[in-house]
Design a protein around this motif. Structure first.
Motif, PDB file in Angstrom:
ATOM      1  N   GLN A 134       0.805  -1.217   0.000  1.00 45.14           N
ATOM      2  CA  GLN A 134       0.000   0.000   0.000  1.00 45.14           C
ATOM      3  C   GLN A 134       0.843   1.274   0.000  1.00 45.14           C
ATOM      4  O   GLN A 134       1.893   1.347   0.631  1.00 45.14           O
ATOM      5  N   GLU A 135       0.347   2.283  -0.729  1.00 45.66           N
ATOM      6  CA  GLU A 135       0.985   3.605  -0.746  1.00 45.66           C
ATOM      7  C   GLU A 135       0.453   4.460   0.399  1.00 45.66           C
ATOM      8  O   GLU A 135      -0.649   4.234   0.903  1.00 45.66           O
ATOM      9  N   ALA A 136       1.256   5.433   0.806  1.00 46.25           N
ATOM     10  CA  ALA A 136       0.847   6.371   1.850  1.00 46.25           C
ATOM     11  C   ALA A 136       1.543   7.699   1.603  1.00 46.25           C
ATOM     12  O   ALA A 136       2.575   7.763   0.935  1.00 46.25           O
ATOM     13  N   GLU A 137       0.969   8.761   2.149  1.00 46.36           N
ATOM     14  CA  GLU A 137       1.577  10.088   2.030  1.00 46.36           C
ATOM     15  C   GLU A 137       1.513  10.781   3.379  1.00 46.36           C
ATOM     16  O   GLU A 137       0.475  10.796   4.041  1.00 46.36           O
ATOM     17  N   THR A 138       2.631  11.354   3.802  1.00 45.37           N
ATOM     18  CA  THR A 138       2.693  12.098   5.057  1.00 45.37           C
ATOM     19  C   THR A 138       3.425  13.408   4.809  1.00 45.37           C
ATOM     20  O   THR A 138       4.577  13.403   4.364  1.00 45.37           O
ATOM     21  N   ARG A 139       2.737  14.525   5.051  1.00 45.14           N
ATOM     22  CA  ARG A 139       3.311  15.853   4.854  1.00 45.14           C
ATOM     23  C   ARG A 139       3.983  15.997   3.484  1.00 45.14           C
ATOM     24  O   ARG A 139       5.062  16.556   3.348  1.00 45.14           O
ATOM     25  N   GLY A 140       3.333  15.459   2.455  1.00 45.75           N
ATOM     26  CA  GLY A 140       3.799  15.620   1.081  1.00 45.75           C
ATOM     27  C   GLY A 140       4.822  14.598   0.617  1.00 45.75           C
ATOM     28  O   GLY A 140       5.191  14.604  -0.561  1.00 45.75           O
ATOM     29  N   TYR A 143       5.268   7.368   0.515  1.00 43.90           N
ATOM     30  CA  TYR A 143       5.870   6.166   1.101  1.00 43.90           C
ATOM     31  C   TYR A 143       5.218   4.935   0.488  1.00 43.90           C
ATOM     32  O   TYR A 143       4.134   4.999  -0.084  1.00 43.90           O
ATOM     33  N   ARG A 144       5.900   3.796   0.652  1.00 44.49           N
ATOM     34  CA  ARG A 144       5.304   2.508   0.343  1.00 44.49           C
ATOM     35  C   ARG A 144       5.475   1.600   1.555  1.00 44.49           C
ATOM     36  O   ARG A 144       6.579   1.450   2.088  1.00 44.49           O
ATOM     37  N   TRP A 145       4.378   1.031   1.997  1.00 48.76           N
ATOM     38  CA  TRP A 145       4.435   0.085   3.107  1.00 48.76           C
ATOM     39  C   TRP A 145       5.030  -1.235   2.635  1.00 48.76           C
ATOM     40  O   TRP A 145       4.805  -1.670   1.497  1.00 48.76           O
ATOM     41  N   LEU A 146       5.787  -1.886   3.509  1.00 47.54           N
ATOM     42  CA  LEU A 146       6.158  -3.264   3.241  1.00 47.54           C
ATOM     43  C   LEU A 146       4.890  -4.105   3.177  1.00 47.54           C
ATOM     44  O   LEU A 146       3.881  -3.771   3.799  1.00 47.54           O
ATOM     45  N   ALA A 147       4.942  -5.184   2.427  1.00 45.84           N
ATOM     46  CA  ALA A 147       3.744  -5.990   2.206  1.00 45.84           C
ATOM     47  C   ALA A 147       3.125  -6.485   3.501  1.00 45.84           C
ATOM     48  O   ALA A 147       1.906  -6.640   3.593  1.00 45.84           O
ATOM     49  N   ALA A 155       9.075   6.345  -1.154  1.00 44.10           N
ATOM     50  CA  ALA A 155       8.736   5.800  -2.471  1.00 44.10           C
ATOM     51  C   ALA A 155       9.763   6.169  -3.534  1.00 44.10           C
ATOM     52  O   ALA A 155      10.037   5.369  -4.440  1.00 44.10           O
ATOM     53  N   ARG A 156      10.357   7.344  -3.431  1.00 42.33           N
ATOM     54  CA  ARG A 156      11.306   7.773  -4.465  1.00 42.33           C
ATOM     55  C   ARG A 156      12.627   7.012  -4.377  1.00 42.33           C
ATOM     56  O   ARG A 156      13.475   7.143  -5.253  1.00 42.33           O
ATOM     57  N   HIS A 157      12.822   6.226  -3.324  1.00 37.83           N
ATOM     58  CA  HIS A 157      14.055   5.460  -3.145  1.00 37.83           C
ATOM     59  C   HIS A 157      13.970   4.043  -3.689  1.00 37.83           C
ATOM     60  O   HIS A 157      14.899   3.256  -3.499  1.00 37.83           O
ATOM     61  N   VAL A 158      12.857   3.703  -4.350  1.00 37.68           N
ATOM     62  CA  VAL A 158      12.692   2.349  -4.890  1.00 37.68           C
ATOM     63  C   VAL A 158      12.126   2.427  -6.305  1.00 37.68           C
ATOM     64  O   VAL A 158      11.552   3.445  -6.704  1.00 37.68           O
TER      65      VAL A 158
END
Length: 289
Positions: A134-140, A143-147, A155-158
């Motif tokens: 699942q994707e998530a966003e915090t203060r802009g 992120y991506r949650w581990l499964a 998210a930008r690091h993967v």
């Protein structure tokens, strides 16, 4: 034909079943697939904590396990580059979930929540493999949650696991400048000369063997005129036990055991240093056309 024990799992008492008919052993086993579930783990030459480290396995990589001992060691072959060695059994976990993404940042954190203000639970190096959901966003920040929702990464690091994330492997190698030299290392915490070449080319979707001698016989094409030819950015210079990457025809980028770091220095200085030791360039290879 003599098989190289670095890339083929065989001992007098035990061997990979795929080598039956090619080697002699008391017993042959198919081996079981497992996945590395720690940020990184050393691959040792013997099942002892004081044994030499020949390579390293990263989070999410597959290994084929041929033996596990009561003392907590596993004799494995890394699926990424076929390298054989001993790892701690504690580093092994189930094959599932299958990784969906690869770390593209030099190093990234796994946070306990989708929020950079939360404490990290792990630090992962470039090339680590993750099963993300699942994707998530915090203060802009995305992120991506581990499964399994045990943590989240930026998210930008993967990127997707089957995608190359750079077209210029020299540019990738340059990101490792000043990384400490570590014999057997394959991570941004420490790596050796062949590890730098392997990780950098992998970022462009080009898999190569682990060690310099193996790389020299497998990567790209040989520049027939060697040092006397028209050298290009990205050419690889090989010595006996060492490899470096040309940033340009006059500058070598390499993980140097002399400087104990990834450095960029005039090629003429490197050649002079090796010549004083009586060590000559054995070949120049061009990974890409």
């Amino acid at each position: 034909m003599t098989l190289d024990a670095r890339e083929n799992a065989f001992r007098p008492d035990l061997a990979d079943a795929r080598l039956r008919g090619h080697v002699e052993a008391e017993r042959f086993v198919e081996g079981d697939l497992r996945r590395i579930v720690v940020p990184s783990t050393p691959m040792r030459r013997a099942p002892r904590s004081d044994a030499l480290i020949d390579s390293e396995a990263l989070m999410g990589e597959l290994v084929r396990v041929f033996e596990q001992t009561a003392e907590g060691w596993a004799w494995v072959q890394l699926e990424t580059d076929a390298y054989v060695g001993y790892v701690s059994s504690d580093a092994l976990g189930p094959v599932d979930p299958v990784p969906t993404h690869r770390v593209t940042a030099l190093r990234t954190f796994v946070y306990s929540a989708a929020d950079l203000k939360f404490p990290p639970v792990a630090a992962l190096s470039m090339g680590s493999l993750l099963a993300l959901g699942q994707e998530a966003e915090t203060r802009g920040t995305q992120y991506r949650w581990l499964a399994d929702f045990s943590g989240a990464v930026v998210a930008r690091h993967v990127t997707a696991v089957d995608e190359a994330f750079d077209s210029d492997f020299v540019r990738v190698a340059e990101r490792f400048l000043e990384t400490p030299y570590l014999w057997g290392g394959r991570s941004s915490l420490g790596l050796d000369c062949s590890g730098l070449v392997q990780l950098s080319l992998a970022a462009t979707g080009v898999p190569v063997p682990r060690d310099t001698a193996l790389q020299e016989s497998a990567i790209g094409s040989q520049v027939e005129s060697g040092l006397d030819g028209e050298l290009r950015r990205g050419d690889l210079l090989f010595w006996n036990g060492h490899v470096g990457i040309l940033r340009d025809p006059a500058t070598l980028l390499h993980a140097s055991g002399f400087q104990m770091a990834v450095v960029s220095e005039p090629l003429s200085d490197v050649l002079a240093r090796y010549n004083r030791a009586g060590i000559a360039v054995t070949s120049v290879r061009r990974p890409l056309p």
